[in-house]
Design an enzyme around this catalytic site. Structure first.
Site, PDB file in Angstrom:
ATOM      1  N   GLY A  11       3.061   9.654   2.917  1.00 37.65           N
ATOM      2  CA  GLY A  11       2.419   9.123   2.104  1.00 37.65           C
ATOM      3  C   GLY A  11       2.760   9.379   0.408  1.00 37.65           C
ATOM      4  N   GLN A  12       2.066   9.025  -0.067  1.00 37.27           N
ATOM      5  CA  GLN A  12       2.329   9.255  -1.889  1.00 37.27           C
ATOM      6  C   GLN A  12       2.218  10.492  -1.952  1.00 37.27           C
ATOM      7  OE1 GLN A  12      -0.381   8.190  -4.822  1.00 37.27           O
ATOM      8  NE2 GLN A  12       0.841   8.335  -6.772  1.00 37.27           N
ATOM      9  N   ASP A  34       2.587  10.937  11.118  1.00 32.96           N
ATOM     10  CA  ASP A  34       2.134   9.452  10.465  1.00 32.96           C
ATOM     11  C   ASP A  34       1.881   8.700  11.935  1.00 32.96           C
ATOM     12  OD1 ASP A  34       1.257   7.417   8.130  1.00 32.96           O
ATOM     13  OD2 ASP A  34       2.258   8.871   7.270  1.00 32.96           O
ATOM     14  N   ASP A  52      -1.931   8.795  15.548  1.00 30.55           N
ATOM     15  CA  ASP A  52      -2.980   7.506  14.813  1.00 30.55           C
ATOM     16  C   ASP A  52      -4.416   8.400  14.776  1.00 30.55           C
ATOM     17  OD1 ASP A  52      -4.853   5.825  14.272  1.00 30.55           O
ATOM     18  OD2 ASP A  52      -4.169   4.162  16.009  1.00 30.55           O
ATOM     19  N   TYR A 141     -14.598   2.914  -0.192  1.00 28.33           N
ATOM     20  CA  TYR A 141     -14.059   3.865  -0.545  1.00 28.33           C
ATOM     21  C   TYR A 141     -15.028   5.033  -1.257  1.00 28.33           C
ATOM     22  CZ  TYR A 141      -9.779   7.084  -2.463  1.00 28.33           C
ATOM     23  OH  TYR A 141      -9.199   8.066  -2.750  1.00 28.33           O
ATOM     24  N   LYS A 145     -16.029   8.721   0.669  1.00 29.56           N
ATOM     25  CA  LYS A 145     -15.595   9.905   0.192  1.00 29.56           C
ATOM     26  C   LYS A 145     -16.660  10.721   0.124  1.00 29.56           C
ATOM     27  CE  LYS A 145     -10.938   9.255  -0.113  1.00 29.56           C
ATOM     28  NZ  LYS A 145     -10.189  10.590   0.640  1.00 29.56           N
TER      29      LYS A 145
HETATM   30  P1  NAD Z   1      -1.090   6.650   1.366  1.00 26.52           P
HETATM   31  O1  NAD Z   1      -1.901   5.416   0.963  1.00 26.52           O
HETATM   32  O2  NAD Z   1      -0.016   7.162   0.103  1.00 26.52           O
HETATM   33  O3  NAD Z   1      -0.610   7.663   2.549  1.00 26.52           O
HETATM   34  C1  NAD Z   1      -1.935   7.373   3.513  1.00 26.52           C
HETATM   35  C2  NAD Z   1      -0.717   7.265   4.502  1.00 26.52           C
HETATM   36  O4  NAD Z   1      -1.791   6.928   5.558  1.00 26.52           O
HETATM   37  C3  NAD Z   1       0.249   6.781   4.840  1.00 26.52           C
HETATM   38  O5  NAD Z   1       1.544   6.525   4.638  1.00 26.52           O
HETATM   39  C4  NAD Z   1       0.138   5.822   6.328  1.00 26.52           C
HETATM   40  O6  NAD Z   1       0.471   4.926   6.744  1.00 26.52           O
HETATM   41  C5  NAD Z   1      -0.974   6.858   6.661  1.00 26.52           C
HETATM   42  N1  NAD Z   1      -1.970   5.919   7.199  1.00 26.52           N
HETATM   43  C6  NAD Z   1      -2.816   4.870   7.531  1.00 26.52           C
HETATM   44  N2  NAD Z   1      -3.425   4.448   8.591  1.00 26.52           N
HETATM   45  C7  NAD Z   1      -2.787   5.756   9.363  1.00 26.52           C
HETATM   46  C8  NAD Z   1      -3.301   5.897  10.574  1.00 26.52           C
HETATM   47  N3  NAD Z   1      -4.264   5.416  11.375  1.00 26.52           N
HETATM   48  N4  NAD Z   1      -3.220   7.540  11.369  1.00 26.52           N
HETATM   49  C9  NAD Z   1      -2.560   7.760  10.910  1.00 26.52           C
HETATM   50  N5  NAD Z   1      -1.704   7.841   9.233  1.00 26.52           N
HETATM   51  C10 NAD Z   1      -2.282   6.612   8.559  1.00 26.52           C
HETATM   52  O7  NAD Z   1      -2.213   8.102   0.258  1.00 26.52           O
HETATM   53  P2  NAD Z   1      -2.551   9.324  -0.820  1.00 26.52           P
HETATM   54  O8  NAD Z   1      -2.268   9.176  -1.646  1.00 26.52           O
HETATM   55  O9  NAD Z   1      -1.001   9.559   0.155  1.00 26.52           O
HETATM   56  O10 NAD Z   1      -3.801   9.701  -0.592  1.00 26.52           O
HETATM   57  C11 NAD Z   1      -3.659  11.020   0.462  1.00 26.52           C
HETATM   58  C12 NAD Z   1      -5.020  10.615   0.451  1.00 26.52           C
HETATM   59  O11 NAD Z   1      -5.701  11.192  -0.487  1.00 26.52           O
HETATM   60  C13 NAD Z   1      -6.837  10.201   1.174  1.00 26.52           C
HETATM   61  O12 NAD Z   1      -7.395  10.777   1.847  1.00 26.52           O
HETATM   62  C14 NAD Z   1      -7.241   9.354  -0.379  1.00 26.52           C
HETATM   63  O13 NAD Z   1      -7.459   9.026  -0.241  1.00 26.52           O
HETATM   64  C15 NAD Z   1      -6.779  11.040  -1.408  1.00 26.52           C
HETATM   65  N6  NAD Z   1      -6.348  10.535  -2.964  1.00 26.52           N
HETATM   66  C16 NAD Z   1      -5.275  10.705  -3.052  1.00 26.52           C
HETATM   67  C17 NAD Z   1      -5.152   9.635  -4.672  1.00 26.52           C
HETATM   68  C18 NAD Z   1      -4.142   9.372  -5.336  1.00 26.52           C
HETATM   69  O14 NAD Z   1      -3.759   8.645  -6.635  1.00 26.52           O
HETATM   70  N7  NAD Z   1      -3.122   9.455  -4.701  1.00 26.52           N
HETATM   71  C19 NAD Z   1      -6.683  10.500  -5.844  1.00 26.52           C
HETATM   72  C20 NAD Z   1      -7.443  11.010  -4.945  1.00 26.52           C
HETATM   73  C21 NAD Z   1      -7.972  11.497  -3.561  1.00 26.52           C
HETATM   74  N1  SER Z   2      -6.050   7.176  -6.516  1.00 22.25           N
HETATM   75  C1  SER Z   2      -6.807   6.862  -6.202  1.00 22.25           C
HETATM   76  C2  SER Z   2      -7.479   5.426  -6.170  1.00 22.25           C
HETATM   77  O1  SER Z   2      -7.069   4.685  -7.062  1.00 22.25           O
HETATM   78  C3  SER Z   2      -7.511   7.279  -6.750  1.00 22.25           C
HETATM   79  O2  SER Z   2      -8.845   8.686  -5.817  1.00 22.25           O
HETATM   80  O3  SER Z   2      -8.241   5.412  -4.705  1.00 22.25           O
END
Ligand code: NAD
Ligand code: SER
Length: 314
Positions: A11-12, A34, A52, A141, A145
Protein backbone atom coordinates in the site's frame (compact mmCIF):
# COMPACT_ATOMS: atom_id res chain seq x y z
CA UNK A 1 14.02 -4.89 15.08
CA UNK A 2 15.98 -7.56 13.25
CA UNK A 3 13.46 -9.58 11.22
CA UNK A 4 10.30 -7.73 10.33
CA UNK A 5 6.97 -8.91 8.90
CA UNK A 6 4.86 -6.19 7.29
CA UNK A 7 1.15 -6.67 6.51
CA UNK A 8 -0.46 -4.57 3.76
CA UNK A 9 3.10 -3.97 2.52
CA UNK A 10 2.13 -2.99 -1.02
CA UNK A 11 0.00 0.00 0.00
CA UNK A 12 0.90 3.69 0.20
CA UNK A 13 3.04 3.38 3.36
CA UNK A 14 4.21 -0.21 3.00
CA UNK A 15 5.66 0.09 -0.47
CA UNK A 16 8.14 2.73 0.78
CA UNK A 17 8.55 1.44 4.35
CA UNK A 18 9.53 -2.03 3.09
CA UNK A 19 12.33 -0.61 0.92
CA UNK A 20 13.61 1.72 3.65
CA UNK A 21 13.66 -1.07 6.26
CA UNK A 22 15.47 -3.37 3.79
CA UNK A 23 18.14 -0.68 3.34
CA UNK A 24 18.63 -0.46 7.11
CA UNK A 25 18.13 -4.04 8.34
CA UNK A 26 18.97 -6.07 5.20
CA UNK A 27 16.78 -7.24 2.32
CA UNK A 28 16.22 -10.77 3.64
CA UNK A 29 15.14 -9.46 7.05
CA UNK A 30 12.05 -7.59 5.84
CA UNK A 31 9.17 -9.83 4.75
CA UNK A 32 6.54 -7.98 2.75
CA UNK A 33 3.05 -9.50 2.77
CA UNK A 34 -0.20 -8.45 1.14
CA UNK A 35 -3.41 -9.88 -0.31
CA UNK A 36 -1.90 -10.19 -3.80
CA UNK A 37 1.56 -9.85 -5.32
CA UNK A 38 2.21 -7.06 -7.83
CA UNK A 39 5.29 -5.94 -9.75
CA UNK A 40 6.38 -3.23 -7.29
CA UNK A 41 9.90 -3.09 -5.86
CA UNK A 42 8.62 -4.15 -2.42
CA UNK A 43 7.09 -7.32 -3.89
CA UNK A 44 9.87 -8.16 -6.34
CA UNK A 45 13.12 -7.16 -4.61
CA UNK A 46 13.03 -9.26 -1.44
CA UNK A 47 10.96 -11.80 0.48
CA UNK A 48 7.23 -11.57 -0.29
CA UNK A 49 4.34 -13.78 0.87
CA UNK A 50 0.61 -13.62 0.24
CA UNK A 51 -1.05 -13.14 3.64
CA UNK A 52 -4.70 -12.26 4.17
CA UNK A 53 -4.78 -10.60 7.59
CA UNK A 54 -8.18 -12.10 8.33
CA UNK A 55 -6.51 -15.55 8.31
CA UNK A 56 -4.69 -15.94 11.65
CA UNK A 57 -3.19 -19.36 10.91
CA UNK A 58 -1.66 -18.12 7.66
CA UNK A 59 -0.17 -15.04 9.37
CA UNK A 60 1.35 -17.07 12.22
CA UNK A 61 2.66 -19.71 9.78
CA UNK A 62 4.49 -17.06 7.70
CA UNK A 63 5.78 -15.28 10.83
CA UNK A 64 7.19 -18.59 12.13
CA UNK A 65 8.66 -19.54 8.75
CA UNK A 66 10.79 -16.36 8.80
CA UNK A 67 11.30 -16.34 12.61
CA UNK A 68 10.23 -12.68 12.80
CA UNK A 69 10.80 -10.55 15.91
CA UNK A 70 8.75 -7.56 14.74
CA UNK A 71 5.25 -7.25 13.25
CA UNK A 72 4.28 -4.04 11.46
CA UNK A 73 0.56 -4.16 10.78
CA UNK A 74 -0.50 -1.83 7.96
CA UNK A 75 -3.38 -3.66 6.23
CA UNK A 76 -6.62 -1.74 6.75
CA UNK A 77 -9.46 -0.01 4.97
CA UNK A 78 -9.05 3.79 5.09
CA UNK A 79 -11.62 6.35 6.14
CA UNK A 80 -13.65 7.01 2.97
CA UNK A 81 -13.79 3.35 1.90
CA UNK A 82 -14.61 2.25 5.44
CA UNK A 83 -17.51 4.72 5.52
CA UNK A 84 -18.86 3.21 2.29
CA UNK A 85 -18.52 -0.38 3.60
CA UNK A 86 -18.73 -0.18 7.40
CA UNK A 87 -19.41 -3.87 8.16
CA UNK A 88 -16.62 -5.02 5.85
CA UNK A 89 -14.37 -2.38 7.44
CA UNK A 90 -15.12 -3.60 10.96
CA UNK A 91 -14.32 -7.19 10.00
CA UNK A 92 -11.11 -6.33 8.16
CA UNK A 93 -9.80 -3.58 10.45
CA UNK A 94 -10.61 -5.23 13.76
CA UNK A 95 -10.15 -8.87 12.63
CA UNK A 96 -6.80 -7.99 11.06
CA UNK A 97 -5.75 -6.07 14.15
CA UNK A 98 -6.55 -8.94 16.53
CA UNK A 99 -4.75 -11.44 14.29
CA UNK A 100 -1.66 -9.22 13.98
CA UNK A 101 -1.56 -8.73 17.77
CA UNK A 102 -2.01 -12.47 18.32
CA UNK A 103 0.84 -13.15 15.89
CA UNK A 104 3.07 -10.73 17.82
CA UNK A 105 2.08 -12.41 21.10
CA UNK A 106 2.73 -15.92 19.76
CA UNK A 107 6.17 -14.93 18.37
CA UNK A 108 7.04 -12.67 21.33
CA UNK A 109 7.55 -9.93 18.72
CA UNK A 110 7.58 -6.13 18.88
CA UNK A 111 4.44 -4.65 17.30
CA UNK A 112 3.68 -1.45 15.37
CA UNK A 113 0.46 -0.23 13.81
CA UNK A 114 -0.58 3.26 12.70
CA UNK A 115 -3.60 4.90 14.25
CA UNK A 116 -4.83 8.14 12.70
CA UNK A 117 -6.14 11.65 13.22
CA UNK A 118 -9.37 9.81 12.34
CA UNK A 119 -9.42 8.50 15.92
CA UNK A 120 -10.62 11.97 16.95
CA UNK A 121 -14.19 13.20 16.54
CA UNK A 122 -16.31 16.34 16.44
CA UNK A 123 -16.27 16.75 20.25
CA UNK A 124 -12.44 16.63 20.39
CA UNK A 125 -10.78 20.06 20.78
CA UNK A 126 -10.05 21.05 17.17
CA UNK A 127 -6.98 23.25 17.62
CA UNK A 128 -3.72 22.01 19.12
CA UNK A 129 -5.53 18.73 19.87
CA UNK A 130 -3.88 17.25 22.97
CA UNK A 131 -2.32 13.79 23.15
CA UNK A 132 -4.84 12.76 25.82
CA UNK A 133 -8.29 14.11 25.08
CA UNK A 134 -11.92 13.31 24.17
CA UNK A 135 -12.05 10.52 21.56
CA UNK A 136 -15.60 9.96 20.28
CA UNK A 137 -15.13 9.52 16.49
CA UNK A 138 -18.24 9.42 14.30
CA UNK A 139 -16.79 7.29 11.48
CA UNK A 140 -16.33 3.51 11.29
CA UNK A 141 -12.63 4.13 10.56
CA UNK A 142 -12.32 6.24 13.72
CA UNK A 143 -14.13 3.65 15.83
CA UNK A 144 -11.71 1.01 14.51
CA UNK A 145 -8.69 3.21 15.23
CA UNK A 146 -9.71 3.98 18.83
CA UNK A 147 -10.45 0.29 19.42
CA UNK A 148 -7.07 -0.57 17.86
CA UNK A 149 -5.25 1.82 20.20
CA UNK A 150 -7.03 0.31 23.21
CA UNK A 151 -6.35 -3.25 22.06
CA UNK A 152 -2.67 -2.41 21.62
CA UNK A 153 -2.55 -1.06 25.19
CA UNK A 154 -4.38 -4.19 26.36
CA UNK A 155 -1.87 -6.54 24.72
CA UNK A 156 0.97 -4.58 26.34
CA UNK A 157 -0.59 -4.61 29.80
CA UNK A 158 -2.00 -8.12 29.74
CA UNK A 159 0.55 -10.08 27.70
CA UNK A 160 3.66 -7.87 27.79
CA UNK A 161 3.71 -7.36 24.00
CA UNK A 162 5.90 -4.35 23.10
CA UNK A 163 3.16 -2.50 21.19
CA UNK A 164 3.81 0.97 19.74
CA UNK A 165 1.83 3.29 17.47
CA UNK A 166 1.38 6.78 16.07
CA UNK A 167 -1.67 8.77 15.04
CA UNK A 168 -0.67 9.63 11.49
CA UNK A 169 -2.12 12.64 9.73
CA UNK A 170 -2.79 12.52 5.97
CA UNK A 171 0.35 11.17 4.28
CA UNK A 172 1.61 12.65 1.04
CA UNK A 173 3.80 10.61 -1.30
CA UNK A 174 4.60 9.88 -4.95
CA UNK A 175 5.48 6.13 -5.02
CA UNK A 176 2.14 4.37 -4.38
CA UNK A 177 -1.17 6.21 -4.56
CA UNK A 178 -3.31 6.42 -1.41
CA UNK A 179 -5.97 3.78 -0.84
CA UNK A 180 -9.30 5.50 -0.18
CA UNK A 181 -8.79 8.11 2.53
CA UNK A 182 -10.26 11.54 3.17
CA UNK A 183 -6.89 13.29 2.91
CA UNK A 184 -6.15 11.80 -0.54
CA UNK A 185 -6.95 15.15 -2.21
CA UNK A 186 -3.59 16.44 -0.97
CA UNK A 187 -1.86 13.75 -3.05
CA UNK A 188 -4.15 13.91 -6.10
CA UNK A 189 -3.66 17.66 -6.35
CA UNK A 190 0.06 17.19 -7.10
CA UNK A 191 -0.54 14.50 -9.76
CA UNK A 192 -3.15 16.69 -11.50
CA UNK A 193 -1.03 19.83 -11.17
CA UNK A 194 1.91 18.14 -12.90
CA UNK A 195 -0.25 16.41 -15.54
CA UNK A 196 -2.92 19.04 -16.30
CA UNK A 197 -2.16 22.25 -14.40
CA UNK A 198 -5.51 22.16 -12.60
CA UNK A 199 -7.41 20.22 -9.90
CA UNK A 200 -10.99 19.94 -8.67
CA UNK A 201 -11.01 19.40 -4.90
CA UNK A 202 -13.65 17.27 -3.15
CA UNK A 203 -12.66 18.98 0.13
CA UNK A 204 -13.93 22.52 0.58
CA UNK A 205 -11.84 25.67 0.99
CA UNK A 206 -11.07 26.56 4.59
CA UNK A 207 -10.92 22.90 5.70
CA UNK A 208 -7.73 22.38 7.71
CA UNK A 209 -6.26 18.91 8.28
CA UNK A 210 -2.87 17.70 9.52
CA UNK A 211 -0.51 16.28 6.90
CA UNK A 212 3.00 14.81 6.64
CA UNK A 213 5.41 13.93 3.82
CA UNK A 214 6.23 10.21 3.57
CA UNK A 215 9.97 10.48 4.41
CA UNK A 216 9.04 12.00 7.79
CA UNK A 217 6.41 9.29 8.35
CA UNK A 218 8.93 6.51 7.69
CA UNK A 219 11.48 8.09 10.04
CA UNK A 220 8.79 8.42 12.71
CA UNK A 221 8.00 4.70 12.53
CA UNK A 222 11.66 3.68 12.73
CA UNK A 223 12.53 6.16 15.50
CA UNK A 224 9.57 5.08 17.60
CA UNK A 225 10.38 1.38 17.16
CA UNK A 226 14.03 1.97 18.09
CA UNK A 227 13.18 4.17 21.10
CA UNK A 228 13.96 3.07 24.66
CA UNK A 229 10.85 1.28 25.89
CA UNK A 230 11.30 2.69 29.40
CA UNK A 231 10.82 6.24 28.08
CA UNK A 232 7.44 5.54 26.44
CA UNK A 233 4.53 6.63 28.57
CA UNK A 234 1.90 6.67 25.84
CA UNK A 235 2.82 3.90 23.36
CA UNK A 236 -0.60 3.66 21.63
CA UNK A 237 -0.69 6.01 19.99
CA UNK A 238 1.39 9.21 19.67
CA UNK A 239 0.08 12.33 17.92
CA UNK A 240 2.51 13.17 15.08
CA UNK A 241 2.19 15.91 12.48
CA UNK A 242 4.33 18.07 10.20
CA UNK A 243 1.92 20.70 8.87
CA UNK A 244 -1.72 21.71 8.62
CA UNK A 245 -3.25 23.40 5.58
CA UNK A 246 -6.49 23.96 3.69
CA UNK A 247 -6.89 23.24 -0.07
CA UNK A 248 -6.35 26.88 -1.08
CA UNK A 249 -3.01 26.96 0.79
CA UNK A 250 -1.55 23.86 -0.88
CA UNK A 251 -2.81 25.25 -4.21
CA UNK A 252 -1.02 28.57 -3.58
CA UNK A 253 2.23 26.72 -2.85
CA UNK A 254 1.86 24.60 -6.01
CA UNK A 255 1.23 27.77 -8.05
CA UNK A 256 4.68 29.02 -7.01
CA UNK A 257 6.17 26.00 -8.85
CA UNK A 258 3.54 25.69 -11.60
CA UNK A 259 2.40 29.23 -12.50
CA UNK A 260 -1.23 29.38 -13.66
CA UNK A 261 -2.25 26.31 -11.63
CA UNK A 262 -6.04 26.44 -11.13
CA UNK A 263 -7.95 24.99 -8.14
CA UNK A 264 -11.73 24.53 -8.32
CA UNK A 265 -14.17 22.77 -5.99
CA UNK A 266 -16.78 20.01 -6.28
CA UNK A 267 -17.30 19.10 -2.63
CA UNK A 268 -18.08 15.47 -1.75
CA UNK A 269 -20.47 15.65 1.25
CA UNK A 270 -19.35 12.30 2.68
CA UNK A 271 -15.62 13.05 2.75
CA UNK A 272 -16.26 16.68 3.76
CA UNK A 273 -18.26 15.47 6.78
CA UNK A 274 -15.40 13.16 7.77
CA UNK A 275 -12.87 16.00 7.39
CA UNK A 276 -15.07 18.35 9.43
CA UNK A 277 -15.11 15.83 12.28
CA UNK A 278 -11.27 15.75 12.47
CA UNK A 279 -8.93 18.24 14.16
CA UNK A 280 -7.52 21.35 12.45
CA UNK A 281 -4.08 20.64 13.91
CA UNK A 282 -2.84 18.29 16.59
CA UNK A 283 -0.18 18.68 19.28
CA UNK A 284 2.81 16.34 18.91
CA UNK A 285 4.60 17.34 22.16
CA UNK A 286 4.42 13.85 23.71
CA UNK A 287 6.10 12.26 20.66
CA UNK A 288 8.81 14.94 20.73
CA UNK A 289 9.45 14.48 24.44
CA UNK A 290 9.23 10.70 24.72
CA UNK A 291 11.16 9.59 21.60
CA UNK A 292 12.43 12.70 19.84
CA UNK A 293 9.91 12.94 16.98
CA UNK A 294 10.90 15.59 14.42
CA UNK A 295 9.57 16.41 10.93
CA UNK A 296 11.92 17.78 8.26
CA UNK A 297 9.38 18.78 5.63
CA UNK A 298 7.01 21.75 5.75
CA UNK A 299 4.52 22.60 2.97
CA UNK A 300 7.02 24.53 0.83
CA UNK A 301 9.81 21.93 1.02
CA UNK A 302 7.40 19.04 0.42
CA UNK A 303 5.77 20.78 -2.56
CA UNK A 304 9.09 21.38 -4.27
CA UNK A 305 10.13 17.75 -3.80
CA UNK A 306 6.74 16.25 -4.78
CA UNK A 307 6.65 18.22 -8.02
CA UNK A 308 10.25 17.34 -8.89
CA UNK A 309 9.65 13.63 -8.23
CA UNK A 310 6.31 13.54 -10.08
CA UNK A 311 7.82 15.30 -13.10
CA UNK A 312 10.39 12.47 -13.26
CA UNK A 313 7.74 9.79 -12.66
CA UNK A 314 5.03 11.04 -15.02
P1 NAD B 1 -3.31 1.47 1.70
O1 NAD B 1 -4.78 1.39 1.48
O2 NAD B 1 -2.49 2.23 0.73
O3 NAD B 1 -2.70 0.02 1.80
C1 NAD B 1 -3.34 -1.01 2.51
C2 NAD B 1 -2.81 -2.33 2.00
O4 NAD B 1 -3.51 -3.35 2.71
C3 NAD B 1 -3.07 -2.56 0.51
O5 NAD B 1 -1.88 -2.91 -0.15
C4 NAD B 1 -4.09 -3.70 0.48
O6 NAD B 1 -3.92 -4.60 -0.61
C5 NAD B 1 -3.78 -4.40 1.80
N1 NAD B 1 -4.91 -5.21 2.29
C6 NAD B 1 -6.23 -4.91 2.22
N2 NAD B 1 -6.94 -5.94 2.74
C7 NAD B 1 -6.05 -6.86 3.13
C8 NAD B 1 -6.17 -8.15 3.73
N3 NAD B 1 -7.36 -8.69 4.02
N4 NAD B 1 -5.03 -8.84 4.00
C9 NAD B 1 -3.83 -8.32 3.69
N5 NAD B 1 -3.65 -7.12 3.11
C10 NAD B 1 -4.76 -6.41 2.85
O7 NAD B 1 -3.10 2.02 3.17
P2 NAD B 1 -1.87 2.87 3.76
O8 NAD B 1 -2.13 4.30 3.42
O9 NAD B 1 -0.59 2.26 3.40
O10 NAD B 1 -2.18 2.74 5.32
C11 NAD B 1 -1.57 1.75 6.12
C12 NAD B 1 -2.04 1.95 7.55
O11 NAD B 1 -1.73 3.29 7.96
C13 NAD B 1 -3.55 1.80 7.77
O12 NAD B 1 -3.78 1.25 9.03
C14 NAD B 1 -4.04 3.23 7.76
O13 NAD B 1 -5.23 3.39 8.49
C15 NAD B 1 -2.90 3.94 8.44
N6 NAD B 1 -2.86 5.36 8.14
C16 NAD B 1 -2.61 5.80 6.88
C17 NAD B 1 -2.61 7.15 6.61
C18 NAD B 1 -2.36 7.67 5.22
O14 NAD B 1 -2.55 8.88 4.98
N7 NAD B 1 -1.92 6.84 4.29
C19 NAD B 1 -2.85 8.07 7.65
C20 NAD B 1 -3.13 7.59 8.92
C21 NAD B 1 -3.10 6.23 9.17
N1 SER C 1 -5.21 9.53 5.27
C1 SER C 1 -6.08 8.81 6.16
C2 SER C 1 -7.50 8.88 5.70
O1 SER C 1 -7.87 9.86 5.14
C3 SER C 1 -5.97 9.36 7.56
O2 SER C 1 -6.06 8.31 8.44
O3 SER C 1 -8.24 7.97 5.91
Amino acid sequence: MKRILITGALGQIGSELTMKLRDIYGTDNVIATDLKKNNSEAAENGPFEVVDVTDLNNMIEVAKKYKVDTVMHLAALLSATAEAKPVFAWNLNMGGMMNALETARELNAQFFTPSSIGAFGPTTPKDNTPQDTIMRPTTMYGVNKVAGELLSDYYHEKFGVDTRGVRFPGLISYVAKPGGGTTDYAVEIYYEAVKNGKYTSYIDKGTYMDMMYMPDALNAIIDLMEADSAKLTHRNAFNVTAMSFAPEEIAAEIAKQIPGFVLSYDVDPVRQKIADSWPNFIDATAAKQEWGFKAEYDLAKMTKDMIEKLRQKL
